[in-house]
Motif scaffolding. Structure first.
Motif, PDB file in Angstrom:
ATOM      1  N   PRO A  30       0.808  -1.230   0.000  1.00  0.00           N
ATOM      2  CA  PRO A  30       0.000   0.000   0.000  1.00  0.00           C
ATOM      3  C   PRO A  30       0.835   1.270   0.000  1.00  0.00           C
ATOM      4  N   ASN A  31       2.061   1.208   0.561  1.00  0.00           N
ATOM      5  CA  ASN A  31       2.871   2.425   0.580  1.00  0.00           C
ATOM      6  C   ASN A  31       3.435   2.776  -0.789  1.00  0.00           C
ATOM      7  N   ARG A  32       3.341   1.837  -1.716  1.00  0.00           N
ATOM      8  CA  ARG A  32       3.733   2.095  -3.110  1.00  0.00           C
ATOM      9  C   ARG A  32       2.493   1.997  -4.005  1.00  0.00           C
ATOM     10  N   LEU A  33       1.330   2.201  -3.415  1.00  0.00           N
ATOM     11  CA  LEU A  33       0.049   2.100  -4.132  1.00  0.00           C
ATOM     12  C   LEU A  33      -0.056   0.762  -4.873  1.00  0.00           C
ATOM     13  N   PRO A  79      -0.612   8.990   5.272  1.00  0.00           N
ATOM     14  CA  PRO A  79      -1.405   7.940   4.624  1.00  0.00           C
ATOM     15  C   PRO A  79      -1.399   8.099   3.110  1.00  0.00           C
ATOM     16  N   LYS A  80      -1.352   6.992   2.444  1.00  0.00           N
ATOM     17  CA  LYS A  80      -1.297   7.020   0.974  1.00  0.00           C
ATOM     18  C   LYS A  80      -2.715   6.945   0.407  1.00  0.00           C
ATOM     19  N   PRO A  81      -2.893   7.430  -0.830  1.00  0.00           N
ATOM     20  CA  PRO A  81      -4.222   7.314  -1.441  1.00  0.00           C
ATOM     21  C   PRO A  81      -4.591   5.846  -1.668  1.00  0.00           C
ATOM     22  N   LYS A  82      -5.900   5.593  -1.786  1.00  0.00           N
ATOM     23  CA  LYS A  82      -6.368   4.225  -1.993  1.00  0.00           C
ATOM     24  C   LYS A  82      -5.960   3.750  -3.394  1.00  0.00           C
ATOM     25  N   ALA A 117      -3.939  -0.892  -7.913  1.00  0.00           N
ATOM     26  CA  ALA A 117      -2.508  -0.945  -8.240  1.00  0.00           C
ATOM     27  C   ALA A 117      -2.198   0.226  -9.157  1.00  0.00           C
ATOM     28  N   ALA A 118      -1.123   0.963  -8.827  1.00  0.00           N
ATOM     29  CA  ALA A 118      -0.747   2.125  -9.649  1.00  0.00           C
ATOM     30  C   ALA A 118       0.214   1.714 -10.767  1.00  0.00           C
ATOM     31  N   GLY A 119       0.146   0.445 -11.160  1.00  0.00           N
ATOM     32  CA  GLY A 119       0.921  -0.001 -12.319  1.00  0.00           C
ATOM     33  C   GLY A 119       2.144  -0.799 -11.938  1.00  0.00           C
ATOM     34  N   ALA A 120       3.015  -0.974 -12.923  1.00  0.00           N
ATOM     35  CA  ALA A 120       4.297  -1.612 -12.650  1.00  0.00           C
ATOM     36  C   ALA A 120       5.099  -0.665 -11.766  1.00  0.00           C
ATOM     37  N   ASP A 121       6.072  -1.216 -11.051  1.00  0.00           N
ATOM     38  CA  ASP A 121       6.903  -0.368 -10.183  1.00  0.00           C
ATOM     39  C   ASP A 121       7.902   0.378 -11.064  1.00  0.00           C
ATOM     40  N   ILE A 122       7.676   1.686 -11.184  1.00  0.00           N
ATOM     41  CA  ILE A 122       8.458   2.494 -12.125  1.00  0.00           C
ATOM     42  C   ILE A 122       9.933   2.541 -11.726  1.00  0.00           C
ATOM     43  N   SER A 123      10.198   2.390 -10.424  1.00  0.00           N
ATOM     44  CA  SER A 123      11.605   2.477  -9.998  1.00  0.00           C
ATOM     45  C   SER A 123      12.429   1.327 -10.594  1.00  0.00           C
ATOM     46  N   LEU A 137      -3.994   2.110 -12.351  1.00  0.00           N
ATOM     47  CA  LEU A 137      -3.300   2.836 -13.424  1.00  0.00           C
ATOM     48  C   LEU A 137      -2.292   1.936 -14.123  1.00  0.00           C
ATOM     49  N   GLY A 138      -2.082   2.191 -15.402  1.00  0.00           N
ATOM     50  CA  GLY A 138      -1.085   1.431 -16.161  1.00  0.00           C
ATOM     51  C   GLY A 138      -1.320  -0.063 -16.003  1.00  0.00           C
ATOM     52  N   GLY A 139      -0.277  -0.750 -15.526  1.00  0.00           N
ATOM     53  CA  GLY A 139      -0.394  -2.193 -15.299  1.00  0.00           C
ATOM     54  C   GLY A 139      -1.509  -2.546 -14.318  1.00  0.00           C
ATOM     55  N   GLN A 142      -4.308   4.748 -18.409  1.00  0.00           N
ATOM     56  CA  GLN A 142      -3.102   4.143 -19.002  1.00  0.00           C
ATOM     57  C   GLN A 142      -2.090   5.272 -19.187  1.00  0.00           C
ATOM     58  N   PRO A 143      -1.399   5.656 -18.105  1.00  0.00           N
ATOM     59  CA  PRO A 143      -0.519   6.831 -18.199  1.00  0.00           C
ATOM     60  C   PRO A 143       0.875   6.545 -18.753  1.00  0.00           C
ATOM     61  N   GLU A 144       1.084   5.351 -19.334  1.00  0.00           N
ATOM     62  CA  GLU A 144       2.432   4.985 -19.802  1.00  0.00           C
ATOM     63  C   GLU A 144       3.011   6.007 -20.775  1.00  0.00           C
ATOM     64  N   ASN A 164       3.092   9.029 -20.618  1.00  0.00           N
ATOM     65  CA  ASN A 164       3.828  10.069 -19.877  1.00  0.00           C
ATOM     66  C   ASN A 164       5.236   9.618 -19.504  1.00  0.00           C
ATOM     67  N   LEU A 165       5.487   8.302 -19.613  1.00  0.00           N
ATOM     68  CA  LEU A 165       6.826   7.770 -19.339  1.00  0.00           C
ATOM     69  C   LEU A 165       7.561   7.478 -20.640  1.00  0.00           C
ATOM     70  N   GLY A 166       6.940   7.873 -21.765  1.00  0.00           N
ATOM     71  CA  GLY A 166       7.532   7.551 -23.072  1.00  0.00           C
ATOM     72  C   GLY A 166       7.323   6.096 -23.424  1.00  0.00           C
ATOM     73  N   GLU A 224      -4.727  10.226 -19.659  1.00  0.00           N
ATOM     74  CA  GLU A 224      -5.566  10.845 -18.613  1.00  0.00           C
ATOM     75  C   GLU A 224      -6.416   9.820 -17.879  1.00  0.00           C
ATOM     76  N   MET A 225      -6.767  10.191 -16.642  1.00  0.00           N
ATOM     77  CA  MET A 225      -7.544   9.262 -15.819  1.00  0.00           C
ATOM     78  C   MET A 225      -9.031   9.376 -16.111  1.00  0.00           C
ATOM     79  N   VAL A 226      -9.690   8.261 -15.878  1.00  0.00           N
ATOM     80  CA  VAL A 226     -11.133   8.158 -16.061  1.00  0.00           C
ATOM     81  C   VAL A 226     -11.728   7.790 -14.697  1.00  0.00           C
TER      82      VAL A 226
HETATM   83  N1  CO8 Z   1       5.749   2.659  -9.170  1.00  0.00           N
HETATM   84  C1  CO8 Z   1       6.471   2.912  -8.073  1.00  0.00           C
HETATM   85  N2  CO8 Z   1       6.074   3.704  -7.058  1.00  0.00           N
HETATM   86  C2  CO8 Z   1       4.853   4.264  -7.173  1.00  0.00           C
HETATM   87  C3  CO8 Z   1       4.024   4.050  -8.296  1.00  0.00           C
HETATM   88  C4  CO8 Z   1       4.499   3.190  -9.330  1.00  0.00           C
HETATM   89  N3  CO8 Z   1       3.780   2.880 -10.418  1.00  0.00           N
HETATM   90  N4  CO8 Z   1       2.886   4.751  -8.110  1.00  0.00           N
HETATM   91  C5  CO8 Z   1       2.982   5.382  -6.933  1.00  0.00           C
HETATM   92  N5  CO8 Z   1       4.181   5.092  -6.360  1.00  0.00           N
HETATM   93  C6  CO8 Z   1       4.686   5.557  -5.063  1.00  0.00           C
HETATM   94  C7  CO8 Z   1       5.082   7.019  -5.111  1.00  0.00           C
HETATM   95  O1  CO8 Z   1       6.375   7.161  -5.624  1.00  0.00           O
HETATM   96  C8  CO8 Z   1       4.957   7.412  -3.656  1.00  0.00           C
HETATM   97  O2  CO8 Z   1       6.113   6.951  -2.957  1.00  0.00           O
HETATM   98  P1  CO8 Z   1       6.725   7.886  -1.770  1.00  0.00           P
HETATM   99  O3  CO8 Z   1       5.627   7.969  -0.743  1.00  0.00           O
HETATM  100  O4  CO8 Z   1       7.900   7.100  -1.307  1.00  0.00           O
HETATM  101  O5  CO8 Z   1       7.037   9.193  -2.360  1.00  0.00           O
HETATM  102  C9  CO8 Z   1       3.787   6.588  -3.162  1.00  0.00           C
HETATM  103  O6  CO8 Z   1       3.627   5.516  -4.109  1.00  0.00           O
HETATM  104  C10 CO8 Z   1       2.487   7.363  -3.097  1.00  0.00           C
HETATM  105  O7  CO8 Z   1       2.260   7.950  -4.348  1.00  0.00           O
HETATM  106  P2  CO8 Z   1       2.207   9.533  -4.582  1.00  0.00           P
HETATM  107  O8  CO8 Z   1       2.897  10.263  -3.480  1.00  0.00           O
HETATM  108  O9  CO8 Z   1       2.655   9.789  -5.976  1.00  0.00           O
HETATM  109  O10 CO8 Z   1       0.643   9.768  -4.434  1.00  0.00           O
HETATM  110  P3  CO8 Z   1      -0.191  10.943  -5.113  1.00  0.00           P
HETATM  111  O11 CO8 Z   1      -1.521  10.945  -4.459  1.00  0.00           O
HETATM  112  O12 CO8 Z   1       0.572  12.206  -5.166  1.00  0.00           O
HETATM  113  O13 CO8 Z   1      -0.356  10.452  -6.650  1.00  0.00           O
HETATM  114  C11 CO8 Z   1      -0.735   8.847  -8.400  1.00  0.00           C
HETATM  115  C12 CO8 Z   1      -0.991   9.235  -6.943  1.00  0.00           C
HETATM  116  C13 CO8 Z   1      -1.411   9.849  -9.340  1.00  0.00           C
HETATM  117  C14 CO8 Z   1      -1.341   7.469  -8.617  1.00  0.00           C
HETATM  118  C15 CO8 Z   1       0.781   8.843  -8.679  1.00  0.00           C
HETATM  119  O14 CO8 Z   1       1.412   8.043  -7.666  1.00  0.00           O
HETATM  120  C16 CO8 Z   1       1.173   8.272  -9.998  1.00  0.00           C
HETATM  121  O15 CO8 Z   1       1.030   8.943 -11.006  1.00  0.00           O
HETATM  122  N6  CO8 Z   1       1.739   7.032 -10.043  1.00  0.00           N
HETATM  123  C17 CO8 Z   1       2.267   6.422 -11.203  1.00  0.00           C
HETATM  124  C18 CO8 Z   1       1.185   5.864 -12.093  1.00  0.00           C
HETATM  125  C19 CO8 Z   1       1.779   5.338 -13.380  1.00  0.00           C
HETATM  126  O16 CO8 Z   1       2.378   6.037 -14.153  1.00  0.00           O
HETATM  127  N7  CO8 Z   1       1.577   4.014 -13.649  1.00  0.00           N
HETATM  128  C20 CO8 Z   1       2.038   3.363 -14.819  1.00  0.00           C
HETATM  129  C21 CO8 Z   1       3.319   2.673 -14.545  1.00  0.00           C
HETATM  130  S1  CO8 Z   1       4.009   1.933 -15.976  1.00  0.00           S
HETATM  131  C22 CO8 Z   1       3.150   0.486 -16.131  1.00  0.00           C
HETATM  132  O17 CO8 Z   1       2.291   0.171 -15.344  1.00  0.00           O
HETATM  133  C23 CO8 Z   1       3.513  -0.396 -17.258  1.00  0.00           C
HETATM  134  C24 CO8 Z   1       2.794  -1.726 -17.159  1.00  0.00           C
HETATM  135  C25 CO8 Z   1       3.537  -2.762 -17.908  1.00  0.00           C
HETATM  136  C26 CO8 Z   1       2.905  -4.124 -17.730  1.00  0.00           C
HETATM  137  C27 CO8 Z   1       3.893  -5.203 -17.890  1.00  0.00           C
HETATM  138  C28 CO8 Z   1       3.252  -6.545 -18.201  1.00  0.00           C
HETATM  139  C29 CO8 Z   1       4.220  -7.664 -18.380  1.00  0.00           C
END
Ligand code: CO8
Length: 275
Positions: free
Chosen positions: A30-33, A74-77, A80-86, A124-126, A147-149, A151-153, A181-183
């Motif tokens: 939950p701390n990484r959504l 506290p983190k937002p609900k 899953a916010a997708g794959a771990d971008i890190s 989001l995303g994944g 599907q915000p991918e 934005n990551l290119g 954009e989000m829906v």
């Molecule tokens: N990866 C890693 N960490 C994340 C991710 C993520 N996807 N999303 C959120 N986090 C982390 C944040 O870095 C933050 O960490 P910290 O507290 O240490 O700073 C914590 O979660 C809380 O998030 P925020 O502080 O950002 O919370 P906000 O309320 O400000 O924003 C959002 C919430 C809008 C959801 C924002 O976190 C966000 O935009 N997240 C990324 C969403 C995204 O771009 N997802 C797509 C990722 S790419 C992908 O999913 C490709 C899929 C490929 C599939 C592969 C199949 C084989």
């Protein structure tokens, strides 16, 4: 002791005519959504393998853990916010390709048992793609999809360009993927991305109610129905109709079809055998 990244909870439905259980898989970061890092991804694959080979599992629900509201930050609900971008940083195609060859998104999609995504918060995303890999999506009013991918290119890589398009149509899929954009949940319901939307406090109860209703059917027939519906995505209509006919006819040789028909005629509840 390390905590499970995918927590598996079993809800007993053994009083049902088909017996068994509903499994709820909770992504637990939950701390990484609930972003899917490699370790979570591996546990999700293991959960798929276990559930597939366990005859008692009737329906699988996938959801996300929520952060403790009492936390200092506290983190937002999130579902899953997708794959771990890190984990993307510094990766080339040769690094990521093996990961895609046996990925959890396809593993969930290929489960023969029915699956429900229970979404409360960001998907989001994944995360949206994982929900799309499930058969049914039920969301809270507080959910957001996207599907915000872009934005990551990147583009969706867990089936989003295909399964999202299939579900919501070409134009809306284009709009979502090209803008990133989000829906919100209400719009997701309108475009057919989710089956139903509930207040957050009611979501789990509604999901379990639906899963229990499905779990009351013959597990064998449920699998055949899923396979037949799935073939509509891959086959042209005429071939799909033939595939359905072949499945329908074959069911007349199963014990469960005799049990179901006899139960109806004698006004009793069927006691399925699962074959
Ligand atoms: N990866 C890693 N960490 C994340 C991710 C993520 N996807 N999303 C959120 N986090 C982390 C944040 O870095 C933050 O960490 P910290 O507290 O240490 O700073 C914590 O979660 C809380 O998030 P925020 O502080 O950002 O919370 P906000 O309320 O400000 O924003 C959002 C919430 C809008 C959801 C924002 O976190 C966000 O935009 N997240 C990324 C969403 C995204 O771009 N997802 C797509 C990722 S790419 C992908 O999913 C490709 C899929 C490929 C599939 C592969 C199949 C084989």
């Amino acid at each position: 002791m390390t905590e499970d990244l995918v927590n598996v909870e079993r809800i007993d439905v053994s009083t049902n005519p088909a017996g068994g259980c509903i499994e709820i898989w909770t992504l637990n970061r939950p701390n990484r959504l609930n972003a899917l890092n490699r370790a979570t991804h591996k546990e999700l694959i293991q959960a798929c393998d276990k559930a597939e080979s366990d005859d008692s599992v009737r329906v699988i629900v996938i959801t996300g853990a929520q952060s403790d509201p009492g936390d200092e930050r506290p983190k937002p609900k999130a579902f899953a916010a997708g794959a771990d971008i890190s984990e993307f940083s510094g990766q080339g195609s040769d690094d990521v390709r093996p990961f895609f060859e046996n990925n959890a998104w396809e593993k969930v999609w290929n489960l023969t048992k029915p699956t429900i995504a229970m979404i409360d918060g960001y998907a989001l995303g994944g995360g949206t793609e994982l929900a799309l890999s499930c058969d049914i999506r039920m969301a809270s009013e507080d959910s957001n999809f996207g599907q915000p991918e872009i934005n990551l290119g990147l583009i969706p890589g867990g089936g989003g360009t295909q399964r999202l398009t299939n579900l919501v149509g070409y134009g809306i899929s284009m709009e979502m993927i090209l803008t990133g954009e989000m829906v919100p949940a209400t719009r997701a319901l309108e475009i057919g991305l989710v089956n139903s939307v509930y207040p957050s406090t009611k979501l789990r109860e509604e999901v379990i109610s639906l899963a229990s209703r499905i779990a009351q059917k013959s597990p064998y027939t449920v699998k055949v129905a899923k396979r037949a519906i799935r073939s509509s995505l891959d086959l042209p209509l005429t071939q799909g109709i033939l595939a359905e006919r072949s499945e329908f006819v074959a069911l007349f040789d199963t014990e469960d079809s005799s049990i179901g028909v006899e139960a109806f005629l004698s006004k009793k509840k069927p006691k399925w055998k699962g074959r």
